[in-house]
Design a protein around this motif. Structure first.
Motif, PDB file in Angstrom:
ATOM      1  N   PHE A 149      56.024  66.194  43.165  1.00  0.00           N
ATOM      2  CA  PHE A 149      55.662  65.945  41.775  1.00  0.00           C
ATOM      3  C   PHE A 149      55.116  64.528  41.692  1.00  0.00           C
ATOM      4  O   PHE A 149      55.729  63.607  42.233  1.00  0.00           O
ATOM      5  CB  PHE A 149      56.876  66.088  40.853  1.00  0.00           C
ATOM      6  N   VAL A 150      53.998  64.350  41.020  1.00  0.00           N
ATOM      7  CA  VAL A 150      53.403  63.030  40.907  1.00  0.00           C
ATOM      8  C   VAL A 150      53.072  62.704  39.460  1.00  0.00           C
ATOM      9  O   VAL A 150      52.803  63.592  38.655  1.00  0.00           O
ATOM     10  CB  VAL A 150      52.118  62.888  41.755  1.00  0.00           C
ATOM     11  N   ARG A 151      53.118  61.442  39.181  1.00  0.00           N
ATOM     12  CA  ARG A 151      52.710  60.932  37.866  1.00  0.00           C
ATOM     13  C   ARG A 151      51.289  60.408  38.033  1.00  0.00           C
ATOM     14  O   ARG A 151      51.039  59.532  38.867  1.00  0.00           O
ATOM     15  CB  ARG A 151      53.656  59.804  37.483  1.00  0.00           C
ATOM     16  N   VAL A 152      50.371  60.936  37.278  1.00  0.00           N
ATOM     17  CA  VAL A 152      48.990  60.513  37.433  1.00  0.00           C
ATOM     18  C   VAL A 152      48.572  59.460  36.402  1.00  0.00           C
ATOM     19  O   VAL A 152      47.478  58.936  36.478  1.00  0.00           O
ATOM     20  CB  VAL A 152      47.992  61.709  37.418  1.00  0.00           C
ATOM     21  N   SER A 153      49.453  59.147  35.462  1.00  0.00           N
ATOM     22  CA  SER A 153      49.127  58.071  34.525  1.00  0.00           C
ATOM     23  C   SER A 153      49.273  56.735  35.261  1.00  0.00           C
ATOM     24  O   SER A 153      50.103  56.599  36.166  1.00  0.00           O
ATOM     25  CB  SER A 153      50.024  58.132  33.296  1.00  0.00           C
ATOM     26  N   PRO A 154      48.470  55.750  34.901  1.00  0.00           N
ATOM     27  CA  PRO A 154      48.502  54.462  35.605  1.00  0.00           C
ATOM     28  C   PRO A 154      49.850  53.755  35.499  1.00  0.00           C
ATOM     29  O   PRO A 154      50.561  53.893  34.510  1.00  0.00           O
ATOM     30  CB  PRO A 154      47.418  53.640  34.889  1.00  0.00           C
ATOM     31  N   ILE A 155      50.171  53.009  36.543  1.00  0.00           N
ATOM     32  CA  ILE A 155      51.350  52.137  36.536  1.00  0.00           C
ATOM     33  C   ILE A 155      50.872  50.705  36.746  1.00  0.00           C
ATOM     34  O   ILE A 155      49.815  50.475  37.332  1.00  0.00           O
ATOM     35  CB  ILE A 155      52.384  52.515  37.619  1.00  0.00           C
ATOM     36  N   GLU A 156      51.651  49.769  36.250  1.00  0.00           N
ATOM     37  CA  GLU A 156      51.330  48.360  36.476  1.00  0.00           C
ATOM     38  C   GLU A 156      52.293  47.805  37.511  1.00  0.00           C
ATOM     39  O   GLU A 156      53.505  47.966  37.380  1.00  0.00           O
ATOM     40  CB  GLU A 156      51.433  47.563  35.183  1.00  0.00           C
ATOM     41  N   VAL A 157      51.725  47.195  38.528  1.00  0.00           N
ATOM     42  CA  VAL A 157      52.510  46.605  39.601  1.00  0.00           C
ATOM     43  C   VAL A 157      52.293  45.094  39.549  1.00  0.00           C
ATOM     44  O   VAL A 157      51.154  44.633  39.453  1.00  0.00           O
ATOM     45  CB  VAL A 157      52.075  47.165  40.973  1.00  0.00           C
ATOM     46  N   THR A 158      53.379  44.335  39.599  1.00  0.00           N
ATOM     47  CA  THR A 158      53.303  42.875  39.493  1.00  0.00           C
ATOM     48  C   THR A 158      53.711  42.233  40.815  1.00  0.00           C
ATOM     49  O   THR A 158      54.681  42.648  41.442  1.00  0.00           O
ATOM     50  CB  THR A 158      54.223  42.369  38.368  1.00  0.00           C
ATOM     51  N   PHE A 159      52.949  41.222  41.200  1.00  0.00           N
ATOM     52  CA  PHE A 159      53.215  40.465  42.420  1.00  0.00           C
ATOM     53  C   PHE A 159      53.379  39.004  42.040  1.00  0.00           C
ATOM     54  O   PHE A 159      52.629  38.486  41.220  1.00  0.00           O
ATOM     55  CB  PHE A 159      52.042  40.572  43.401  1.00  0.00           C
ATOM     56  N   ALA A 160      54.344  38.339  42.635  1.00  0.00           N
ATOM     57  CA  ALA A 160      54.542  36.906  42.390  1.00  0.00           C
ATOM     58  C   ALA A 160      54.592  36.194  43.735  1.00  0.00           C
ATOM     59  O   ALA A 160      55.383  36.546  44.604  1.00  0.00           O
ATOM     60  CB  ALA A 160      55.832  36.667  41.618  1.00  0.00           C
ATOM     61  N   GLU A 161      53.730  35.222  43.888  1.00  0.00           N
ATOM     62  CA  GLU A 161      53.704  34.392  45.095  1.00  0.00           C
ATOM     63  C   GLU A 161      54.020  32.968  44.669  1.00  0.00           C
ATOM     64  O   GLU A 161      53.468  32.479  43.678  1.00  0.00           O
ATOM     65  CB  GLU A 161      52.334  34.454  45.771  1.00  0.00           C
ATOM     66  N   THR A 162      54.898  32.304  45.399  1.00  0.00           N
ATOM     67  CA  THR A 162      55.368  30.997  44.944  1.00  0.00           C
ATOM     68  C   THR A 162      54.841  29.817  45.750  1.00  0.00           C
ATOM     69  O   THR A 162      54.984  28.682  45.325  1.00  0.00           O
ATOM     70  CB  THR A 162      56.908  30.940  44.970  1.00  0.00           C
ATOM     71  N   ASP A 163      54.237  30.032  46.884  1.00  0.00           N
ATOM     72  CA  ASP A 163      53.821  28.886  47.699  1.00  0.00           C
ATOM     73  C   ASP A 163      52.447  29.127  48.313  1.00  0.00           C
ATOM     74  O   ASP A 163      52.307  29.278  49.519  1.00  0.00           O
ATOM     75  CB  ASP A 163      54.864  28.623  48.793  1.00  0.00           C
ATOM     76  N   ILE A 164      51.443  29.126  47.474  1.00  0.00           N
ATOM     77  CA  ILE A 164      50.072  29.292  47.935  1.00  0.00           C
ATOM     78  C   ILE A 164      49.476  27.894  48.054  1.00  0.00           C
ATOM     79  O   ILE A 164      49.564  27.095  47.131  1.00  0.00           O
ATOM     80  CB  ILE A 164      49.258  30.121  46.935  1.00  0.00           C
ATOM     81  N   VAL A 165      48.865  27.599  49.192  1.00  0.00           N
ATOM     82  CA  VAL A 165      48.329  26.261  49.431  1.00  0.00           C
ATOM     83  C   VAL A 165      46.813  26.281  49.273  1.00  0.00           C
ATOM     84  O   VAL A 165      46.117  27.069  49.902  1.00  0.00           O
ATOM     85  CB  VAL A 165      48.729  25.757  50.836  1.00  0.00           C
ATOM     86  N   THR A 166      46.327  25.383  48.424  1.00  0.00           N
ATOM     87  CA  THR A 166      44.895  25.311  48.125  1.00  0.00           C
ATOM     88  C   THR A 166      44.145  24.492  49.172  1.00  0.00           C
ATOM     89  O   THR A 166      44.761  23.851  50.030  1.00  0.00           O
ATOM     90  CB  THR A 166      44.672  24.670  46.746  1.00  0.00           C
ATOM     91  N   ARG A 167      42.827  24.511  49.052  1.00  0.00           N
ATOM     92  CA  ARG A 167      41.991  23.761  49.987  1.00  0.00           C
ATOM     93  C   ARG A 167      42.336  22.269  49.966  1.00  0.00           C
ATOM     94  O   ARG A 167      42.316  21.612  51.003  1.00  0.00           O
ATOM     95  CB  ARG A 167      40.513  23.971  49.641  1.00  0.00           C
ATOM     96  N   ASP A 168      42.688  21.744  48.790  1.00  0.00           N
ATOM     97  CA  ASP A 168      43.040  20.326  48.696  1.00  0.00           C
ATOM     98  C   ASP A 168      44.554  20.091  48.878  1.00  0.00           C
ATOM     99  O   ASP A 168      45.077  19.057  48.488  1.00  0.00           O
ATOM    100  CB  ASP A 168      42.520  19.700  47.404  1.00  0.00           C
ATOM    101  N   ARG A 169      45.223  21.093  49.446  1.00  0.00           N
ATOM    102  CA  ARG A 169      46.618  21.015  49.894  1.00  0.00           C
ATOM    103  C   ARG A 169      47.658  20.910  48.780  1.00  0.00           C
ATOM    104  O   ARG A 169      48.741  20.378  48.978  1.00  0.00           O
ATOM    105  CB  ARG A 169      46.810  19.895  50.901  1.00  0.00           C
ATOM    106  N   PHE A 170      47.357  21.446  47.613  1.00  0.00           N
ATOM    107  CA  PHE A 170      48.354  21.543  46.556  1.00  0.00           C
ATOM    108  C   PHE A 170      49.025  22.901  46.655  1.00  0.00           C
ATOM    109  O   PHE A 170      48.419  23.875  47.095  1.00  0.00           O
ATOM    110  CB  PHE A 170      47.722  21.395  45.169  1.00  0.00           C
TER     111      PHE A 170
END
Length: 167
Positions: free
Chosen positions: A24-45
């Protein structure tokens, strides 16, 4: 008939004589949330990111088989968290790539939200395709860095703005 797979639409009837398994499947859309806490930018922030993606299952026999193989696996039930676990590597890779290519001021600038969403959509699209999922609209991406915001304000005063996000 061993190996036959049939999609029965909502309201349809499943004849029990030759059925070994039912999904059995639900074909209505679901919202999935992702949280990342330590992404390093090009300028090292260091930044925090939250990504919300709406996906739905494609109610087609071959797509359902892909979903069973890639996401469901040996589990009998898959919740939103199972879809999240499947898409997490693609989201993490996309965020890391995006951050490594841009300065923190560019990433926290709300004017760049659509460009970031488009980049995330392209990165997640392949994983969705292989799992019988489709993206519903653009992902919502929010990147935040308190240090980066302060740095961005200083840059705005000195250079007149961080400028648009470019690939």
């Amino acid at each position: 008939k061993t190996g036959d797979h049939v999609v029965v639409p909502e309201g349809g009837t499943v004849e029990s004589g030759d059925v070994d398994d039912v999904m059995f499947v639900r074909v209505s859309p679901i919202e999935v949330t992702f949280a990342e806490t330590d992404i390093v930018t090009r300028d090292r922030f260091s930044c925090r990111a939250e990504v919300r993606v709406r996906v739905s299952l494609i109610p087609d026999r071959s797509e359902l088989l892909s979903f069973m193989q890639r996401v469901l696996g040996s589990h009998r039930v898959v919740q939103d968290s199972g879809v999240s676990r499947f898409l997490q590597p693609a989201v993490q890779t996309a965020l890391a790539k995006l951050a490594s290519e841009h300065n923190v001021a560019e990433l926290v600038d709300a004017g760049n939200a659509e460009a970031m969403s488009t980049a995330l959509r392209e990165a997640v699209r392949a994983s969705c395709f292989e799992a019988g999922l489709k993206l519903e609209g653009l992902p919502n991406v929010q990147i935040d860095s308190e240090i980066g915001r302060a740095s961005g304000r200083e840059r705005v005063e000195v250079s007149g703005g961080a400028g648009p996000l470019k690939k």
